[in-house]
Design an enzyme around this catalytic site. Structure first.
Site: not given
Ligand code: NAD
Ligand code: UD1
Length: 337
Positions: A124, A149, A153
């Site tokens: 991330s 979190y 990472k």
């Molecule tokens: P998500 O929660 O939708 O998907 C994660 C999946 O992993 C889920 O289906 C969950 O059931 C499974 N899981 C969790 N722990 C497990 C375990 N111990 N064993 C087996 N399965 C397990 O999340 P996502 O948004 O698809 O994110 C996927 C990955 O990307 C995560 O590692 C997350 O931290 C990373 N990531 C996501 C974002 C985002 O904004 N969505 C941003 C940066 C990084």
């Molecule tokens: C958040 C996490 C980041 C993670 C990412 C993806 C925090 C501080 N950071 O990022 O670690 O990798 O999600 O899962 O939580 N916002 C509003 N109202 C809302 C929700 C969000 O104004 O109800 C704003 C937030 O202040 C931010 C932007 O929207 O400025 C995006 O927010 P969000 O989607 O939560 O992502 P990040 O904060 O960038």
């Protein structure tokens, strides 16, 4: 290639499973369904016309991981499984380190024992910490993370780097995602957060569909284009394609690190306005207090992924809005509806 996808029943994993299957790869999904859905995998089958080999297991279960790796001739692992709620990680650090860090250790131990040494990891932008200059570039060292979190990472990145250092047969791609949003254009799979969404896009979508009354914008007094925070939002299908491209990177040895973003910052207000312009659905909002831990603005320098992987986040903000709305309006209660 035959690819093991951990967390493949989740948001990004299900979209990546579609792209891999459509590109002709074989896929095995391992997911414990703590935040994923089997319905998502059935919909992936619907979209692709292919069968998904699914094992319901926890990556921390060494026996189960050994069995999966013994049963399938896996070429590479794409590792999504983990917990991702920042606020929850602050109140439950042990749960987060146990799942995200220990889970990866067990997975890698099982991979090592099976002789599978290629891994693509979901990292991330949060690993850059709060002091890194914007745009974030891969050569900037990891910074100080502000919650468990983010720290999990950064720790996993380091573990994987150390593995390569110790044994050059390993190859690792660390993909640093910016803010993935949107849904598959079919409207069949998308983001389905449990409870009140923490992230902006699902919150907007749930207000639009009537599940929530209004959006609170966290802070309107930042030194940004309009006072609201700016982020680099990218389409989840572009992100999924990035994983396909990263499989190329792990066919060579060593560690490669890529930012996956568009390179553009977009403000919260611009997001709300763009959603309404594209969908013609109003999103009532009010500007509230800042959210603790939020940075004013950051986005990616995504040149490295373009140069080395031939990857660009090509979908527009309008695509992200239209696809989010197709998914949310067609599935108002997500997969449970
Ligand atoms: P998500 O929660 O939708 O998907 C994660 C999946 O992993 C889920 O289906 C969950 O059931 C499974 N899981 C969790 N722990 C497990 C375990 N111990 N064993 C087996 N399965 C397990 O999340 P996502 O948004 O698809 O994110 C996927 C990955 O990307 C995560 O590692 C997350 O931290 C990373 N990531 C996501 C974002 C985002 O904004 N969505 C941003 C940066 C990084
Ligand atoms: C958040 C996490 C980041 C993670 C990412 C993806 C925090 C501080 N950071 O990022 O670690 O990798 O999600 O899962 O939580 N916002 C509003 N109202 C809302 C929700 C969000 O104004 O109800 C704003 C937030 O202040 C931010 C932007 O929207 O400025 C995006 O927010 P969000 O989607 O939560 O992502 P990040 O904060 O960038």
């Amino acid at each position: 290639m035959k690819v093991l996808i951990t967390g493949g029943a989740g948001y990004i994993g299900s979209h990546t499973t579609v792209e891999l299957l459509e590109a002709g790869h074989e896929v095995v999904v391992v997911d414990n369904l703590c935040n994923g859905s089997e319905v998502a995998l059935r919909r992936v089958e619907d979209i692709t016309g292919k069968t998904v080999d699914f094992v319901c297991a926890d990556i921390r279960d060494r026996e189960a991981m050994d069995a999966v790796l013994a049963h399938h001739d896996i070429d590479a692992v794409i590792h999504f499984a983990g917990l991702k709620a920042v606020g929850q990680s602050v109140s439950q650090p042990l749960t987060y380190y146990e799942n995200n860090v220990n889970g990866t250790l067990v997975l890698c131990q099982a991979m090592e024992a099976a002789g599978v040494r290629r891994i693509v990891f979901s990292s991330s932008a949060t690993v850059y910490g709060s002091e890194a200059p914007v745009p974030y570039v891969e050569t900037t060292p990891r910074g100080t993370t502000s919650n468990p979190y983010g720290t999990s990472k950064a720790m996993v990145e380091k573990v994987l780097e150390d593995l390569v250092e110790a044994d050059e047969r390993w190859s690792v791609a660390l993909l640093r995602y910016f803010n993935p949003i949107g849904a598959h254009p079919s409207g069949k799979i998308g983001e389905d957060p449990q409870g009140i969404p923490n992230n902006l896009m699902p919150f907007i979508a749930q207000v639009a569909v009537g599940r929530r009354d209004e959006l609170t914008i966290f802070g309107g007094d930042y030194a940004t284009v309009d006072g609201t925070c700016e982020r680099d939002y990218l389409h989840v299908v572009d992100l999924a394609v990035g994983h396909l491209k990263a499989l190329k990177a792990v066919s060579e040895r060593g560690v490669s690190v890529y930012n996956l973003g568009t390179g553009q910052g977009v403000s919260v207000l611009q997001m709300v306005n763009s959603f309404t312009r594209v969908t013609d659905v109003a999103v009532p909002y009010r500007v509230g207090a800042r959210r603790a831990g939020d940075l004013p603005a950051f986005w990616a320098d995504a040149a490295k992924a373009e140069k080395e992987l031939g990857w660009v986040a090509g979908k527009s903000l309008d695509d992200m809005m239209a696809d989010t709305w197709r998914w949310q309006s067609g599935n108002p209660e997500g997969y449970g509806g």
